[in-house]
Design an enzyme around this catalytic site. Sequence first.
Site, PDB file in Angstrom:
ATOM      1  N   GLY A 132      14.373  40.047 151.963  1.00  0.00           N
ATOM      2  CA  GLY A 132      15.304  40.030 153.102  1.00  0.00           C
ATOM      3  C   GLY A 132      14.671  39.709 154.437  1.00  0.00           C
ATOM      4  N   GLY A 134      11.120  37.852 156.644  1.00  0.00           N
ATOM      5  CA  GLY A 134       9.842  37.148 156.667  1.00  0.00           C
ATOM      6  C   GLY A 134       9.319  37.143 158.084  1.00  0.00           C
ATOM      7  N   PHE A 159       7.010  35.967 147.571  1.00  0.00           N
ATOM      8  CA  PHE A 159       6.161  34.845 148.015  1.00  0.00           C
ATOM      9  C   PHE A 159       4.700  35.270 148.180  1.00  0.00           C
ATOM     10  CE2 PHE A 159      10.117  33.447 150.673  1.00  0.00           C
ATOM     11  CZ  PHE A 159      10.724  32.913 149.556  1.00  0.00           C
ATOM     12  N   GLU A 245      -6.306  34.292 160.336  1.00  0.00           N
ATOM     13  CA  GLU A 245      -5.443  33.722 159.288  1.00  0.00           C
ATOM     14  C   GLU A 245      -4.916  32.358 159.730  1.00  0.00           C
ATOM     15  OE1 GLU A 245      -2.305  36.246 157.811  1.00  0.00           O
ATOM     16  OE2 GLU A 245      -1.184  34.560 156.969  1.00  0.00           O
ATOM     17  N   GLY A 367       3.277  32.606 159.336  1.00  0.00           N
ATOM     18  CA  GLY A 367       4.122  32.550 160.531  1.00  0.00           C
ATOM     19  C   GLY A 367       4.617  31.124 160.667  1.00  0.00           C
ATOM     20  N   ASN A 369       6.131  27.584 162.098  1.00  0.00           N
ATOM     21  CA  ASN A 369       5.712  26.886 163.316  1.00  0.00           C
ATOM     22  C   ASN A 369       6.651  27.184 164.493  1.00  0.00           C
ATOM     23  OD1 ASN A 369       3.595  26.018 161.872  1.00  0.00           O
ATOM     24  ND2 ASN A 369       3.993  23.816 162.078  1.00  0.00           N
TER      25      ASN A 369
HETATM   26  C1  LIG Z   1       3.826  29.376 149.081  1.00  0.00           C
HETATM   27  C2  LIG Z   1       4.015  30.562 149.978  1.00  0.00           C
HETATM   28  C3  LIG Z   1       3.002  31.511 150.064  1.00  0.00           C
HETATM   29  C4  LIG Z   1       3.189  32.651 150.852  1.00  0.00           C
HETATM   30  N1  LIG Z   1       2.233  33.635 150.850  1.00  0.00           N
HETATM   31  C5  LIG Z   1       2.514  34.827 151.443  1.00  0.00           C
HETATM   32  C6  LIG Z   1       1.632  35.939 151.298  1.00  0.00           C
HETATM   33  O1  LIG Z   1       0.580  35.850 150.658  1.00  0.00           O
HETATM   34  N2  LIG Z   1       1.980  37.110 151.868  1.00  0.00           N
HETATM   35  C7  LIG Z   1       3.131  37.259 152.589  1.00  0.00           C
HETATM   36  O2  LIG Z   1       3.390  38.348 153.067  1.00  0.00           O
HETATM   37  N3  LIG Z   1       3.977  36.219 152.753  1.00  0.00           N
HETATM   38  C8  LIG Z   1       3.707  35.019 152.182  1.00  0.00           C
HETATM   39  N4  LIG Z   1       4.573  33.961 152.333  1.00  0.00           N
HETATM   40  C9  LIG Z   1       5.785  34.144 153.108  1.00  0.00           C
HETATM   41  C10 LIG Z   1       5.804  33.378 154.422  1.00  0.00           C
HETATM   42  O3  LIG Z   1       4.880  33.915 155.319  1.00  0.00           O
HETATM   43  C11 LIG Z   1       7.266  33.420 154.926  1.00  0.00           C
HETATM   44  O4  LIG Z   1       8.018  32.588 154.067  1.00  0.00           O
HETATM   45  C12 LIG Z   1       7.380  32.983 156.371  1.00  0.00           C
HETATM   46  O5  LIG Z   1       6.803  33.926 157.234  1.00  0.00           O
HETATM   47  C13 LIG Z   1       8.847  32.778 156.781  1.00  0.00           C
HETATM   48  O6  LIG Z   1       9.642  33.868 156.425  1.00  0.00           O
HETATM   49  P1  LIG Z   1      11.008  33.621 155.628  1.00  0.00           P
HETATM   50  O7  LIG Z   1      10.705  32.786 154.439  1.00  0.00           O
HETATM   51  O8  LIG Z   1      11.657  34.924 155.405  1.00  0.00           O
HETATM   52  O9  LIG Z   1      11.878  32.752 156.602  1.00  0.00           O
HETATM   53  P2  LIG Z   1      12.835  33.298 157.842  1.00  0.00           P
HETATM   54  O10 LIG Z   1      12.107  34.313 158.644  1.00  0.00           O
HETATM   55  O11 LIG Z   1      14.136  33.667 157.201  1.00  0.00           O
HETATM   56  O12 LIG Z   1      12.980  31.979 158.656  1.00  0.00           O
HETATM   57  C14 LIG Z   1      13.863  30.915 158.282  1.00  0.00           C
HETATM   58  C15 LIG Z   1      13.898  29.890 159.419  1.00  0.00           C
HETATM   59  O13 LIG Z   1      14.342  30.520 160.620  1.00  0.00           O
HETATM   60  C16 LIG Z   1      13.398  30.314 161.641  1.00  0.00           C
HETATM   61  N5  LIG Z   1      13.313  31.475 162.536  1.00  0.00           N
HETATM   62  C17 LIG Z   1      13.223  32.782 162.212  1.00  0.00           C
HETATM   63  N6  LIG Z   1      13.103  33.525 163.311  1.00  0.00           N
HETATM   64  C18 LIG Z   1      13.087  32.676 164.367  1.00  0.00           C
HETATM   65  C19 LIG Z   1      12.992  32.831 165.784  1.00  0.00           C
HETATM   66  N7  LIG Z   1      12.824  34.021 166.357  1.00  0.00           N
HETATM   67  N8  LIG Z   1      13.027  31.713 166.554  1.00  0.00           N
HETATM   68  C20 LIG Z   1      13.158  30.479 166.003  1.00  0.00           C
HETATM   69  N9  LIG Z   1      13.274  30.272 164.667  1.00  0.00           N
HETATM   70  C21 LIG Z   1      13.230  31.355 163.861  1.00  0.00           C
HETATM   71  C22 LIG Z   1      12.073  30.106 160.926  1.00  0.00           C
HETATM   72  O14 LIG Z   1      11.119  29.451 161.739  1.00  0.00           O
HETATM   73  C23 LIG Z   1      12.502  29.311 159.717  1.00  0.00           C
HETATM   74  O15 LIG Z   1      12.603  27.959 160.058  1.00  0.00           O
HETATM   75  C24 LIG Z   1       4.394  32.792 151.593  1.00  0.00           C
HETATM   76  C25 LIG Z   1       5.375  31.806 151.544  1.00  0.00           C
HETATM   77  C26 LIG Z   1       5.209  30.714 150.731  1.00  0.00           C
HETATM   78  C27 LIG Z   1       6.318  29.695 150.660  1.00  0.00           C
END
Ligand SMILES: Cc1cc2nc3c(=O)[nH]c(=O)nc-3n(C[C@H](O)[C@H](O)[C@H](O)COP(=O)(O)OP(=O)(O)OC[C@H]3O[C@@H](n4cnc5c(N)ncnc54)[C@H](O)[C@@H]3O)c2cc1C
Length: 382
Positions: A132, A134, A159, A245, A367, A369
């Site tokens: 839920g 990220g 992930f 990182e 994090g 971009n």
């Molecule tokens: C292959 C892979 C490996 C990973 N490895 C790890 C790991 O080892 N450990 C771990 O903990 N996580 C890991 N991750 C998770 C990754 O760090 C998250 O996917 C990432 O931080 C984004 O979170 P989310 O997927 O929930 O997207 P969301 O937070 O739901 O974001 C979705 C979109 O909304 C945008 N958005 C969200 N908030 C804002 C804001 N305030 N302003 C502007 N735009 C915003 C985002 O930039 C994105 O474009 C991994 C992910 C992948 C795909």
Amino acid sequence: MRRSLFEDTHEDFRESFRRFLAGEVVPHYDGWERAGLVPREVFSEAGRHGFLAMAVPERHGGAGVNDFRFNLIIGEETQRAAVGGFGLGITLHNDICLPYFLSLADEQQAARWLPGIASGELITAVAMTEPGIGSDLAGMSTRAQRDGDDYVVNGSKTFITNGINSDLVITAVKTDPSARHRGISLLVIERGMAGFERGRNLEKIGQHAQDTAELSFTDVRVPRGNRLGAEGAGFGHLVSNLGQERLSIAASAVAAAEAALDWTLAYVRERQAFGQPIGSFQHSRFTLAELRTEVDIARVFIDRCVQALATEELTPEDAAKAKWWSTDLQGRVCDACVQLHGGYGYMSEYPIARAWADARVTRIYGGTNEIMKEIIGRSLGL
Ligand SMILES: Cc1cc2nc3c(=O)[nH]c(=O)nc-3n(C[C@H](O)[C@H](O)[C@H](O)COP(=O)(O)OP(=O)(O)OC[C@H]3O[C@@H](n4cnc5c(N)ncnc54)[C@H](O)[C@@H]3O)c2cc1C
């Protein structure tokens, strides 16, 4: 432009890591991509050769060398050898997870875990993201409730890099659900703890050799002695490790872009169309000239950030700039290089095709971009 970052000892290390990749990784890599996993023994082999957790003190079985330039070489060479899916697991272990143990583990925890981390018998992961949440880490809901000398953990993460292979998972949990940032703590959840299950090894569009998994926790009893740092201080610890990182991701991104350019230059010199090498068309020359310029400029900034990290001067904003700029550049370079390969660029047997697919995620993890630009924007007082 000659790089001034490295000394002879780093170049020796680079040579020896190249030999390791050529002997132990490259010949098996296609199989690992199909399996979705690097065998655990490769970590032990890397440890045996001195390529893991180099900063672990000698008394705990490490080399005692806290010099990020060695880490950087590992990231660069895995990209050059077109084994980025292997590179992610090892750089996560060395660059991202190890600093938590080095800065937060007490003597007893250090004695328990550091020798295995250095030898590769204990593979590490860090679990922040949940199904839920990220980007909005403070909104996490995995709960750790105190019960005597234990925490009882319930929730799930997704992930997670090294999710299948990991033995020690630095897990961000809410010890105080009523607080946001100040309610987060870090617990090391170990392979085999009752109630700790791994879900699917997730199918991704790239980074196929890397295991990325869901983790679930049902009434997992985690001893208080597995907490890293103070209760409630987890968010601060996460933030203070994010600079390294992000720099690690940025450095690998620039190395990946350099590798993509090298493969493409070789290709466009050979491939003929209309009776001439495709590299001799002005469009190809200009495209490659522009990308070469941008990659060279990015490299200088990254090298400068590495120096700043060594003197503890790397600011969160500079790490964020390095991360978003380099990973965006990596995406643009890989895309243009696929185009210059024509149809062959879309074939998985060509390194450029894999590099293109592998690159996409670097703009998302560590994090996104957009979050990097938020950090930089805030530093501008906006
Ligand atoms: C292959 C892979 C490996 C990973 N490895 C790890 C790991 O080892 N450990 C771990 O903990 N996580 C890991 N991750 C998770 C990754 O760090 C998250 O996917 C990432 O931080 C984004 O979170 P989310 O997927 O929930 O997207 P969301 O937070 O739901 O974001 C979705 C979109 O909304 C945008 N958005 C969200 N908030 C804002 C804001 N305030 N302003 C502007 N735009 C915003 C985002 O930039 C994105 O474009 C991994 C992910 C992948 C795909």
